[in-house]
Design an enzyme around this catalytic site. Structure first.
Site, PDB file in Angstrom:
ATOM      1  N   LYS A  37      -6.191 108.036   8.830  1.00  0.00           N
ATOM      2  CA  LYS A  37      -7.460 107.612   8.207  1.00  0.00           C
ATOM      3  C   LYS A  37      -7.171 106.933   6.859  1.00  0.00           C
ATOM      4  O   LYS A  37      -6.043 107.025   6.332  1.00  0.00           O
ATOM      5  CB  LYS A  37      -8.352 108.839   8.001  1.00  0.00           C
ATOM      6  CG  LYS A  37      -7.760 109.862   7.048  1.00  0.00           C
ATOM      7  CD  LYS A  37      -8.582 111.144   7.007  1.00  0.00           C
ATOM      8  CE  LYS A  37      -7.924 112.177   6.115  1.00  0.00           C
ATOM      9  NZ  LYS A  37      -8.596 113.486   6.200  1.00  0.00           N
ATOM     10  N   TYR A 252      -5.498 100.570 -26.026  1.00  0.00           N
ATOM     11  CA  TYR A 252      -6.918 100.793 -26.298  1.00  0.00           C
ATOM     12  C   TYR A 252      -7.160 102.173 -26.894  1.00  0.00           C
ATOM     13  O   TYR A 252      -6.573 103.170 -26.438  1.00  0.00           O
ATOM     14  CB  TYR A 252      -7.727 100.709 -25.000  1.00  0.00           C
ATOM     15  CG  TYR A 252      -7.945  99.312 -24.491  1.00  0.00           C
ATOM     16  CD1 TYR A 252      -8.675  98.378 -25.230  1.00  0.00           C
ATOM     17  CD2 TYR A 252      -7.447  98.934 -23.249  1.00  0.00           C
ATOM     18  CE1 TYR A 252      -8.891  97.099 -24.738  1.00  0.00           C
ATOM     19  CE2 TYR A 252      -7.669  97.659 -22.745  1.00  0.00           C
ATOM     20  CZ  TYR A 252      -8.389  96.751 -23.499  1.00  0.00           C
ATOM     21  OH  TYR A 252      -8.602  95.494 -23.020  1.00  0.00           O
TER      22      TYR A 252
HETATM   23  C1  LIG Z   1      -7.437 114.333   6.616  1.00  0.00           C
HETATM   24  C2  LIG Z   1      -7.477 115.410   7.609  1.00  0.00           C
HETATM   25  C3  LIG Z   1      -6.307 116.077   7.994  1.00  0.00           C
HETATM   26  C4  LIG Z   1      -4.954 115.822   7.351  1.00  0.00           C
HETATM   27  O1  LIG Z   1      -4.840 116.622   6.197  1.00  0.00           O
HETATM   28  P1  LIG Z   1      -3.498 116.623   5.303  1.00  0.00           P
HETATM   29  O2  LIG Z   1      -3.763 117.612   4.237  1.00  0.00           O
HETATM   30  O3  LIG Z   1      -3.361 115.225   4.763  1.00  0.00           O
HETATM   31  O4  LIG Z   1      -2.402 116.974   6.224  1.00  0.00           O
HETATM   32  C5  LIG Z   1      -6.390 117.025   9.004  1.00  0.00           C
HETATM   33  N1  LIG Z   1      -7.581 117.319   9.571  1.00  0.00           N
HETATM   34  C6  LIG Z   1      -8.728 116.717   9.211  1.00  0.00           C
HETATM   35  C7  LIG Z   1     -10.003 117.101   9.884  1.00  0.00           C
HETATM   36  C8  LIG Z   1      -8.726 115.756   8.221  1.00  0.00           C
HETATM   37  O5  LIG Z   1      -9.873 115.170   7.863  1.00  0.00           O
END
Ligand SMILES: *Cc1c(COP(=O)(O)O)cnc(C)c1O
Length: 355
Positions: A37, A252
């Protein structure tokens, strides 16, 4: 894309495959959803998926349009849509492209019953076992299971709130088991933290994300110690040098003031390149392989580093994170997690791929 500006994100696909093999070793005969994702946590969806095409059992993501594009490029792996569908009129696309939805609400179950769902295309039922984000409660999952069992393969899924922390996962597993008596379906339970810490409790389909990209899910255990290799290295160059006297300030807001004569390097990297603006003075940076620290506020296109004790000139290489400087360490200094650093990589940073 190549740019004249020296900032680059180097993406090491051999490291990605290595990290996937670490997840594979952890879960034994169970299967892996490689979580891609958010543009593969900023690493580039197509390149990550192509790099893992041989070893991955399937890919899990959120974005429907990106999943369809992967299908249209010819990929035949199972795809799990982690947030399922938002509106029933997306179901035709799920069916046409064989996308597996996660469902977590009763109206989604009714929507599935109203379409001609393929008997061989699974549906994931997500249970809320204590995280209190998405998921069915005890009654909801029983109703969903009763309505859908027999029509398609079902998988029971939950997500752990503290797999990396002191509460662990057993309290949620107990609730999960109590919510699913006599439900004889495969399970999908563990994220990266659970895969590394409780490898025999992650279910039939584990869901590694951050570990694939070489980030440690634990604040107190380094990626190195977990045999994970950095996939993304963000690097740029020194494009200016300033020699300043005691009492002079940098950047800044004049938040850093020298208490002695100092040499300051200006790096072509700022928050518009995904570097966290809230990183305070002292955040580690590697310049020509030597550790130093940021000074003053990060601006949109530039940040300053301390070169007082280093023999580095204009053109010196600055590694912001990655090879030899873990993103986790930088993230901790900046009060965030490596996930957020990776996901924030913007399109203006050129990508260089190493396979
Ligand atoms: C993003 C996600 C993961 C992966 O989690 P990590 O901590 O990056 O391993 C697993 N399950 C779901 C439902 C997620 O949304």
């Amino acid at each position: 894309m190549n740019t004249s500006r020296p900032i680059r994100a180097i993406i090491d696909l051999a490291a990605l495959r290595h990290n996937h093999a670490v997840a594979r070793r952890q879960v034994g005969a169970n299967k892996l959803w490689a979580v891609v994702k958010a543009n593969a946590y900023g690493h580039g969806l197509e390149r990550a998926v192509t790099a893992l095409a041989k070893e991955a059992d399937g890919f899990a993501l959120i974005e429907l349009e990106r999943a369809i594009a992967l299908r249209q490029s010819g990929l035949t792996h199972p795809f799990l849509m982690l947030e399922g569908f938002y509106d029933a009129n997306e179901l035709a696309l799920f069916i046409r492209h064989r996308l597996i939805p996660v469902v977590h609400r009763p109206d989604q179950v009714r929507a599935l019953l109203a379409v001609d769902w393929p008997a061989d295309l699974p549906v994931y039922l997500k249970l809320d076992s204590g995280m209190h984000r998405l998921g069915f409660d005890t009654v909801g999952v029983a109703e969903a299971q009763r309505a859908l069992a027999g029509r398609m393969p079902l998988v029971l899924m939950t997500h752990f709130a503290d797999a990396d922390g002191p509460r662990g996962i057993d309290w949620q597993l107990e609730r999960f088991n109590a919510m699913t008596p006599d439900m004889n379906h495969p399970r999908s339970l563990g994220n990266s933290a659970a895969i590394l810490r409780y490898p025999d409790k992650v279910g039939d389909w584990a869901r590694p994300g951050i570990m694939l990209y070489g980030g440690s899910p634990f604040a107190e255990v380094t990626a190195d110690a977990l045999d994970l290799r950095p996939v993304m290295t963000l690097q740029s160059e020194i494009i200016g040098i300033q020699s300043i006297g005691a009492g002079e300030s940098v950047g800044y807001g004049c938040t850093f003031t020298a208490d002695k004569p100092m040499r300051i390097g200006v790096v072509a990297c700022g928050y518009a390149d995904g570097y966290p603006r809230h990183a305070p003075t002292g955040t580690p940076v590697l310049v020509d392989g030597q550790r130093t620290r940021t000074l003053g506020r990060v601006s949109m296109d530039k940040l300053c580093v301390d070169l007082t004790h280093l023999k580095v000139g204009v053109g010196g290489t600055a590694v912001l994170w990655g090879e030899r400087l873990s993103a986790d360490e930088v993230a901790i200094a900046a009060g965030t997690i490596s996930y957020e650093l990776f996901c924030a990589l913007p399109p203006r940073v050129a990508i260089e791929v190493r396979s």
